[in-house]
Design a protein around this motif. Sequence first.
Motif, short mmCIF file in Angstrom:
data_model
loop_
_atom_site.label_atom_id
_atom_site.label_comp_id
_atom_site.label_asym_id
_atom_site.label_seq_id
_atom_site.Cartn_x
_atom_site.Cartn_y
_atom_site.Cartn_z
N ASP A 1 0.81 -1.22 0.00
CA ASP A 1 0.00 0.00 0.00
C ASP A 1 0.84 1.27 0.00
OD1 ASP A 1 -2.34 -1.54 0.17
OD2 ASP A 1 -2.25 -1.56 2.37
N VAL A 2 2.16 1.15 0.19
CA VAL A 2 2.99 2.35 0.37
C VAL A 2 3.85 2.65 -0.86
CG1 VAL A 2 3.04 1.95 2.87
CG2 VAL A 2 4.96 1.17 1.46
N PHE A 3 3.60 1.96 -1.97
CA PHE A 3 4.44 2.16 -3.15
C PHE A 3 4.45 3.61 -3.61
CE2 PHE A 3 3.77 -2.50 -4.73
CZ PHE A 3 4.65 -2.95 -3.76
N ALA A 4 3.30 4.25 -3.58
CA ALA A 4 3.23 5.63 -4.07
C ALA A 4 4.09 6.58 -3.25
CB ALA A 4 1.78 6.11 -4.07
N SER A 5 4.40 6.21 -2.01
CA SER A 5 5.27 7.03 -1.16
C SER A 5 6.73 6.92 -1.56
CB SER A 5 5.14 6.61 0.31
OG SER A 5 3.82 6.75 0.78
N LEU A 6 7.07 5.84 -2.26
CA LEU A 6 8.47 5.53 -2.49
C LEU A 6 8.90 5.63 -3.95
CD1 LEU A 6 8.75 2.37 -0.19
CD2 LEU A 6 9.40 4.73 0.38
N PHE A 7 7.99 5.33 -4.87
CA PHE A 7 8.39 5.15 -6.26
C PHE A 7 7.69 6.14 -7.17
CE2 PHE A 7 8.22 0.74 -4.38
CZ PHE A 7 9.55 0.78 -3.96
N ALA A 8 8.43 6.56 -8.20
CA ALA A 8 7.93 7.60 -9.09
C ALA A 8 7.13 7.03 -10.26
CB ALA A 8 9.11 8.41 -9.62
N ARG A 9 6.99 5.72 -10.33
CA ARG A 9 6.22 5.14 -11.43
C ARG A 9 5.39 3.99 -10.90
NH1 ARG A 9 11.59 3.05 -12.79
NH2 ARG A 9 11.66 0.78 -12.64
N PRO A 10 4.35 3.60 -11.64
CA PRO A 10 3.52 2.48 -11.19
C PRO A 10 4.34 1.20 -11.10
CG PRO A 10 2.43 3.72 -12.93
CD PRO A 10 3.83 4.23 -12.87
N VAL A 11 3.93 0.33 -10.19
CA VAL A 11 4.63 -0.94 -9.97
C VAL A 11 3.81 -2.06 -10.61
CG1 VAL A 11 5.37 -2.60 -8.23
CG2 VAL A 11 5.73 -0.15 -7.85
N GLY A 12 4.35 -2.64 -11.65
CA GLY A 12 3.71 -3.77 -12.29
C GLY A 12 4.27 -5.08 -11.78
N ASP A 13 3.73 -6.19 -12.31
CA ASP A 13 4.15 -7.50 -11.83
C ASP A 13 5.63 -7.75 -12.07
OD1 ASP A 13 1.69 -8.18 -10.81
OD2 ASP A 13 1.03 -9.25 -12.61
N GLY A 14 6.21 -7.14 -13.12
CA GLY A 14 7.60 -7.40 -13.44
C GLY A 14 8.58 -6.93 -12.38
N ILE A 15 8.21 -5.92 -11.60
CA ILE A 15 9.10 -5.41 -10.55
C ILE A 15 8.44 -5.48 -9.18
CG2 ILE A 15 10.46 -3.95 -12.09
CD1 ILE A 15 8.78 -1.56 -11.11
N LEU A 16 7.37 -6.28 -9.07
CA LEU A 16 6.64 -6.34 -7.81
C LEU A 16 7.52 -6.83 -6.67
CD1 LEU A 16 3.96 -6.10 -6.26
CD2 LEU A 16 3.44 -8.46 -6.98
N GLY A 17 8.37 -7.83 -6.92
CA GLY A 17 9.23 -8.35 -5.87
C GLY A 17 10.21 -7.30 -5.36
N MET A 18 10.88 -6.61 -6.30
CA MET A 18 11.82 -5.57 -5.88
C MET A 18 11.11 -4.43 -5.16
SD MET A 18 14.70 -5.17 -8.85
CE MET A 18 13.52 -4.81 -10.16
N ALA A 19 9.93 -4.04 -5.67
CA ALA A 19 9.20 -2.94 -5.04
C ALA A 19 8.76 -3.31 -3.63
CB ALA A 19 8.00 -2.56 -5.89
N THR A 20 8.23 -4.52 -3.46
CA THR A 20 7.81 -4.95 -2.14
C THR A 20 9.00 -5.07 -1.20
OG1 THR A 20 6.01 -6.20 -3.17
CG2 THR A 20 6.50 -6.69 -0.86
N GLY A 21 10.10 -5.63 -1.70
CA GLY A 21 11.30 -5.75 -0.88
C GLY A 21 11.84 -4.40 -0.45
N GLU A 22 11.78 -3.41 -1.36
CA GLU A 22 12.28 -2.09 -1.01
C GLU A 22 11.33 -1.40 -0.03
OE1 GLU A 22 14.58 1.71 -2.86
OE2 GLU A 22 14.34 -0.15 -3.99
#
Length: 364
Positions: A308-329
Motif C-alpha cells: 500500500d505504500v508504493f506511491a510514497s516511495l516510487f515515481a512510477r507504477p509498480v507492475g508484476d515485473g518489478i513487484l518483488g523488488m518494489a515490495t522488498g524495497e
Amino acid sequence: MADGVITSEGEAETGGDGLRGLTYPLGPPPAPGEAIQAAPGVLWLRLPLPMQLNHINVYAIEDGDGWAVVDTGIRTPDSIAGWEAALTGPLAGKPITRVICTHMHPDHIGLAGWLCERFDAPLLMTQLEYVTGRMLSAETGTAPEAGAIFWRAGGWSEPQIERYRQSYGMFAKGMTAMPAGYQRIREGQVLSIGGEDWTIVIGNGHSPEHACLWRKSDDIFISGDQILPRISSNISVWPTEPLSDPLDDWMTSLDRLGDLLPADLLVLPGHGEPFTGVLPRIEALKRGHAVALKRLERTLREPKRAVDVFASLFARPVGDGILGMATGEAIAHLNYLAGQGRARRERDADGVDWWSLTATKDPA
C-alpha cells in the motif's frame, strides 16, 4: 533475489537525473562488443540485460599480457555474443587473467563461471558475496513455504504468490555454475593489476559485502552498484532474512563513502554512464531516501501493508515485473523505521502485516 533499481520520487526530487553537480565526460556508451577507454589501461564495455534495466557496464583492466575483468553480465545468448565480439575485437584476443565480481547479483556474476572456466582464471570476490551467490544459485525446484509466508505478509494476493512459486529459481537461471573455489578480497586490500594498485572499498545495503575498486594514483573508482549516477540502487529485504535492515546498512555506507572519497573521482558505475561529482551524488542519494521516509511516515497515519505504500516511495507504477523488488524495497524502508522505533507492524489472522506509526503525533 534480483538485481535492479527503482527510481524513487525522492530521488527524482533531489537531482537524481544527474543534473546537479554531475558530469559525464566519456559521452555515449559503447555498443555491445565494442569498448571505450575510460582511463589509462581501463576499457568500458556494455552488455544487454533482458529486463527493464536493459544494460550492465563491465570493465577490462590491462593486466600484463591479458585483462582483468570486473563484472560479467547475465547468462543470455546476447551477453555471450557481446563477450565473443569483445574478446576478438577491443580485447585483441588476449586472455582473461582474473574475474573480479563486485557482488553476487546475476547481472554481475552470471557469466563468471563461463569466463573462469574458459580462461582458467580465478574468481575474486568478497566472502559474503561469494557464499550468498553460491547459496542462491542452488535455489531451484519447489519454492519454499517461507517465501510464500513472506510475500503474503507484504500484502501479495494468492495469484501473485502463485506466480512467485512458478517463477522460483530465476536467480539460478541467470547464471552459469559458479566456480567451486574463489580468492577472497577484503576491505582495504590492495590488488596489483598490470602494475597499478587498486584498493578494495566495501559497501553494504544493496548487497551484503559489495566490493568497489579504487585506483588512487589517478582517482578512478569502479563502483559497481554501490553508487549509480541516475538511479538509486535497489535496497530490499528478501525472504532469506525478513527482519534485516539493509537501508540502515546503505545509509551508513553512504556516510562512510562520502567521508572517504575525494571530490574529483571518475566513477565507473555498474549501470548508467561514468561520471564525476561523486560527493553531490552521495548527498542526493541520502536526501532521496530521507524524503521518501518522511512521505512514508505520513502514509502510515493509517495502518498500511507494504504493497500500500508504493506511491510514497516510487515515481512510477509498480507492475508484476518489478513487484518483488518494489515490495522488498518497501519492507526495507518499513524495517528501517521500525528499527528506529518510528513504526511497528502487527500480523493479522490471514498472515498479513499491517504497519503504523509509533509516534505520539503525526510527522510534519
